[in-house]
Design a protein around this motif. Structure first.
Motif, PDB file in Angstrom:
ATOM      1  N   PHE A 159     -12.247 -13.164 -16.915  1.00 59.57           N
ATOM      2  CA  PHE A 159     -13.591 -13.535 -16.901  1.00 59.57           C
ATOM      3  C   PHE A 159     -14.124 -13.675 -15.642  1.00 59.57           C
ATOM      4  O   PHE A 159     -15.201 -13.172 -15.386  1.00 59.57           O
ATOM      5  CB  PHE A 159     -13.750 -14.809 -17.901  1.00 59.57           C
ATOM      6  N   GLY A 160     -13.233 -14.611 -14.861  1.00 61.46           N
ATOM      7  CA  GLY A 160     -13.871 -14.769 -13.417  1.00 61.46           C
ATOM      8  C   GLY A 160     -13.963 -13.534 -12.527  1.00 61.46           C
ATOM      9  O   GLY A 160     -14.807 -13.300 -11.922  1.00 61.46           O
ATOM     10  N   LEU A 215     -17.026  -8.885  -9.920  1.00 63.51           N
ATOM     11  CA  LEU A 215     -17.282  -7.717  -9.804  1.00 63.51           C
ATOM     12  C   LEU A 215     -18.860  -7.232 -10.227  1.00 63.51           C
ATOM     13  O   LEU A 215     -19.478  -6.632  -9.377  1.00 63.51           O
ATOM     14  CB  LEU A 215     -16.409  -6.790 -11.070  1.00 63.51           C
ATOM     15  N   MET A 216     -19.291  -8.252 -11.133  1.00 64.06           N
ATOM     16  CA  MET A 216     -20.757  -8.078 -11.399  1.00 64.06           C
ATOM     17  C   MET A 216     -21.750  -8.448  -9.934  1.00 64.06           C
ATOM     18  O   MET A 216     -22.625  -7.614  -9.740  1.00 64.06           O
ATOM     19  CB  MET A 216     -20.977  -9.122 -12.636  1.00 64.06           C
ATOM     20  N   LEU A 217     -21.108  -9.508  -9.492  1.00 63.72           N
ATOM     21  CA  LEU A 217     -21.850  -9.722  -8.286  1.00 63.72           C
ATOM     22  C   LEU A 217     -21.922  -8.847  -7.351  1.00 63.72           C
ATOM     23  O   LEU A 217     -22.812  -8.310  -6.476  1.00 63.72           O
ATOM     24  CB  LEU A 217     -21.481 -11.178  -7.607  1.00 63.72           C
ATOM     25  N   LEU A 218     -20.559  -8.282  -7.016  1.00 67.50           N
ATOM     26  CA  LEU A 218     -20.347  -6.887  -6.160  1.00 67.50           C
ATOM     27  C   LEU A 218     -21.451  -5.897  -6.549  1.00 67.50           C
ATOM     28  O   LEU A 218     -22.005  -5.280  -5.525  1.00 67.50           O
ATOM     29  CB  LEU A 218     -19.181  -6.497  -6.113  1.00 67.50           C
ATOM     30  N   SER A 225     -26.494  -2.039 -15.848  1.00 65.76           N
ATOM     31  CA  SER A 225     -26.267  -2.993 -17.130  1.00 65.76           C
ATOM     32  C   SER A 225     -26.992  -1.940 -18.194  1.00 65.76           C
ATOM     33  O   SER A 225     -26.266  -1.851 -19.242  1.00 65.76           O
ATOM     34  CB  SER A 225     -27.575  -4.035 -17.151  1.00 65.76           C
ATOM     35  N   HIS A 226     -27.692  -1.101 -18.047  1.00 65.52           N
ATOM     36  CA  HIS A 226     -28.207   0.066 -19.021  1.00 65.52           C
ATOM     37  C   HIS A 226     -26.872   0.810 -19.250  1.00 65.52           C
ATOM     38  O   HIS A 226     -26.847   1.142 -20.546  1.00 65.52           O
ATOM     39  CB  HIS A 226     -29.278   0.708 -18.707  1.00 65.52           C
ATOM     40  N   MET A 227     -26.248   1.305 -18.389  1.00 63.49           N
ATOM     41  CA  MET A 227     -25.067   1.919 -18.566  1.00 63.49           C
ATOM     42  C   MET A 227     -23.839   1.363 -19.406  1.00 63.49           C
ATOM     43  O   MET A 227     -23.285   2.081 -20.223  1.00 63.49           O
ATOM     44  CB  MET A 227     -24.339   2.676 -17.173  1.00 63.49           C
ATOM     45  N   ILE A 228     -23.589   0.223 -19.131  1.00 62.43           N
ATOM     46  CA  ILE A 228     -22.788  -0.593 -19.907  1.00 62.43           C
ATOM     47  C   ILE A 228     -23.058  -0.930 -21.230  1.00 62.43           C
ATOM     48  O   ILE A 228     -22.383  -0.612 -22.367  1.00 62.43           O
ATOM     49  CB  ILE A 228     -22.413  -1.947 -19.057  1.00 62.43           C
ATOM     50  N   HIS A 235     -19.172  -6.418 -20.570  1.00 65.40           N
ATOM     51  CA  HIS A 235     -18.758  -6.559 -19.284  1.00 65.40           C
ATOM     52  C   HIS A 235     -17.423  -7.801 -19.220  1.00 65.40           C
ATOM     53  O   HIS A 235     -16.420  -7.484 -19.038  1.00 65.40           O
ATOM     54  CB  HIS A 235     -19.799  -6.847 -18.378  1.00 65.40           C
ATOM     55  N   TYR A 236     -17.900  -8.762 -19.944  1.00 64.11           N
ATOM     56  CA  TYR A 236     -17.037  -9.995 -20.092  1.00 64.11           C
ATOM     57  C   TYR A 236     -15.839  -9.642 -20.855  1.00 64.11           C
ATOM     58  O   TYR A 236     -14.698 -10.159 -20.713  1.00 64.11           O
ATOM     59  CB  TYR A 236     -17.871 -11.111 -20.109  1.00 64.11           C
TER      60      TYR A 236
END
Length: 166
Positions: free
Chosen positions: A25-26, A31-34, A50-53, A80-81
């Motif tokens: 999770f962390g 990765l999301m911030l990157l 976000s649209h792709m995920i 994602h999580y």
């Protein structure tokens, strides 16, 4: 006095599942911030990923819109999580029985290799089912996945409570 060197041979040793889940999770958050920083620094739509995920669950309709959409973002975060936690558990299932958590350096190396393999699986193996992710192939995404693996490994190392022998 006997000298014990850490052996990296397989041993029936269960990972700390809770630590593995939190680590995934962390690392998923890192990765999301990157991804957001990379998109913003290159002038790309920061909501594209976000649209792709979200399209993995919602289908092509999620790719037909652009920009911010609460529904798209919520689905993307959930997917994602959940994937991050699942991959954190997979990494721990490799790290624990092979004692790759014997040092920070070994854990980081194992995490980096795991992240690179994860990148190859996600963006070359799974791209047959999710063709739209092909446009995310490249060094930034590969490096992001290596950072994910290293982050998951080091977070796991710091949080794990190894099973005590009976």
């Amino acid at each position: 006095m006997e000298l014990h060197l850490h052996s990296h041979r397989w041993e029936a040793r269960l990972p700390d599942w809770a630590a593995a889940t939190v680590a995934g999770f962390g690392a998923g958050g890192i990765l999301m911030l990157l991804e957001i920083v990379w998109a913003a620094s290159t002038g790309r739509d920061p909501w594209l990923t976000s649209h792709m995920i979200a399209a993995m669950v919602l289908g092509w309709n999620a790719l037909q819109t652009s920009g911010y959409s609460l529904g798209i973002v919520v689905w993307a975060l959930v997917i994602h999580y959940v994937l991050g936690m699942a991959f954190g558990v997979m990494l721990a299932a490799i790290v624990a029985p092979f004692h790759l958590d014997s040092s920070a350096g070994m854990a980081l190396l194992a995490g980096a290799v795991f992240g690179l393999l994860l990148y190859l699986l996600d963006f070359y193996g799974m791209s047959g089912a999710f063709t739209w992710v092909r446009e995310l192939r490249g060094w930034p995404t590969a490096i992001g996945h290596v950072v994910f693996g290293m982050s998951a490994a080091i977070i796991y190392l710091k949080l794990e409570q190894p099973e005590q022998p009976r």
